[in-house]
Design a protein around this motif. Structure first.
Motif, mmCIF file in Angstrom:
data_model
loop_
_atom_site.group_PDB
_atom_site.id
_atom_site.type_symbol
_atom_site.label_atom_id
_atom_site.label_comp_id
_atom_site.label_asym_id
_atom_site.label_seq_id
_atom_site.Cartn_x
_atom_site.Cartn_y
_atom_site.Cartn_z
ATOM 1 N N ILE A 51 55.174 -43.154 12.449
ATOM 2 C CA ILE A 51 55.792 -43.965 13.500
ATOM 3 C C ILE A 51 56.069 -45.350 12.935
ATOM 4 O O ILE A 51 55.168 -46.015 12.411
ATOM 5 N N PRO B 225 56.934 -48.068 18.202
ATOM 6 C CA PRO B 225 56.842 -47.339 19.469
ATOM 7 C C PRO B 225 57.910 -47.763 20.477
ATOM 8 O O PRO B 225 58.256 -47.002 21.371
ATOM 9 N N ASN B 226 58.408 -48.994 20.337
ATOM 10 C CA ASN B 226 59.391 -49.508 21.276
ATOM 11 C C ASN B 226 60.301 -50.525 20.583
ATOM 12 O O ASN B 226 59.871 -51.637 20.302
ATOM 13 N N PRO C 156 61.610 -46.473 20.129
ATOM 14 C CA PRO C 156 60.965 -45.394 19.381
ATOM 15 C C PRO C 156 61.713 -45.093 18.081
ATOM 16 O O PRO C 156 62.812 -44.554 18.093
ATOM 17 N N SER D 191 60.906 -43.402 14.220
ATOM 18 C CA SER D 191 59.949 -42.691 13.388
ATOM 19 C C SER D 191 60.641 -42.249 12.103
ATOM 20 O O SER D 191 61.819 -42.528 11.874
#
Length: 330
Positions: free
Chosen positions: A59, A62-63, A65, A67
């Motif tokens: 990752i 996360p924000n 998103p 990856s």
């Protein structure tokens, strides 16, 4: 290119198509999206017995998103430093994923085994759920995240493989089709903005890049590139002549500001999406821009779009992938 994004199949005949790029993708009046081609996800694998390459999913943010799937070849010793390739997959900005069988098999079994380097294959957000320029923002964030490992004091979500085995004097970017377009735009941004840790992009490879312009259009109602660009970037200023897709167009930033020192542009003579000629024009434009770098053009006259990904076992594909690996390691 193919999609790996789950499809919601319309269940009511009352739903109407409100946007589409036939035969690949449709958006319905209730907001559901239907992608016609489905390629399964495959898991990463530590120490693949066939290739010796290890892969894992990471990752980046996360924000939003973001990856990636990262690949590491067998090491001579645990502190060995390797070149880093940040790779952007193709798929017209609305299809594809690093986790799909196509792109995983391509990198794990065909590209990476041709040399000895790490690969960070970026999973950027797709249109139409996330229209452009979201993918460019995600890709730049991913490139910054990779570069930040050169000085890991402040990095969030640090990746040990990059810290322990990445050579940050040898960072490369590359991609196919839409991913090659992204690689160009990342090289332009790297020429205008500093990356963390004073990391510089050494080189970029662009395979069958998705470049286009009004001079390429015969019938705008039928042209797949025009339809696709409007679909993924409906708010783009100047439409098909926006600098993100037509870097040779009027008003586009000077290609002399590309933020890398070498580049290879690959085209296919029988490209079904008519991307061969814009790719050659791009090569000529970079060569004549005053850019202080080295550029090479490679053409396979009898091959179609992204043959090296779609049919990576063929003789021509093996030749191209060896060329790309050599480009990274020279």
């Amino acid at each position: 290119m193919a999609s790996t994004t789950p499809t919601t199949t319309p269940s009511s005949n009352k739903k109407e198509i409100v946007a589409e790029v036939p035969p690949y993708i449709r958006v319905f009046s209730d907001g559901t999206v239907e992608r016609s081609i489905q390629i399964p996800f495959v898991p990463p694998l530590l120490d693949d017995p066939k290739t010796g390459i290890s892969s894992k999913d990471i990752i980046i943010s996360p924000n939003p998103p973001i990856s990636a799937r990262i690949y590491l070849p067998k090491l001579t010793n645990e502190k060995e430093k390797l070149p880093i390739l940040v790779y952007f997959h193709g798929g017209s900005f609305f299809l594809g994923s690093p986790f799909s069988q196509w792109f995983h098999d391509y990198i794990n079994s065909y590209l990476a085994p041709q040399g000895k380097f790490m690969v960070v294959s970026v999973d950027y957000r797709l249109a139409p759920e996330n229209p452009l320029p979201a993918c460019y923002h995600d890709s730049w964030d991913a490139l910054k995240w990779v570069a930040s490992h050169a000085d890991n004091k402040t990095i969030i979500q640090a990746e040990p493989w990059l810290i322990e085995n990445g050579d940050f004097d040898k960072v490369f970017i590359g991609g196919d089709s839409a991913g090659a377009n992204i690689a160009h735009n990342m090289a332009m941004r790297a020429g205008a903005e500093a990356l963390p840790g004073n990391v510089r992009v050494v080189g970029a490879f662009l395979c069958h890049p998705f470049f286009y312009g009004s001079e390429d259009v015969i019938d705008p109602e039928l042209d797949s590139a025009v339809l696709g660009w409007k679909f993924v970037y409906p708010s783009a200023a100047s439409g098909i002549d926006n600098p993100m897709i037509n870097p040779m167009g009027e008003g586009a930033p000077s290609l002399a500001s590309l933020g890398c020192s070498k580049m290879i542009v690959c085209v296919a003579g029988k490209d079904q999406f008519k991307l061969r000629d814009p790719g050659v024009r791009y090569y000529e434009a970079v060569k004549n821009s005053g850019w202080d770098g080295r550029i090479e053009l490679f053409e396979e006259a009898e091959e179609d779009h992204c043959y090296h990904v779609l049919q990576p076992h063929t003789q021509c594909a093996v030749k191209l992938n060896k060329l790309l690996a050599s480009f990274i390691q020279q």
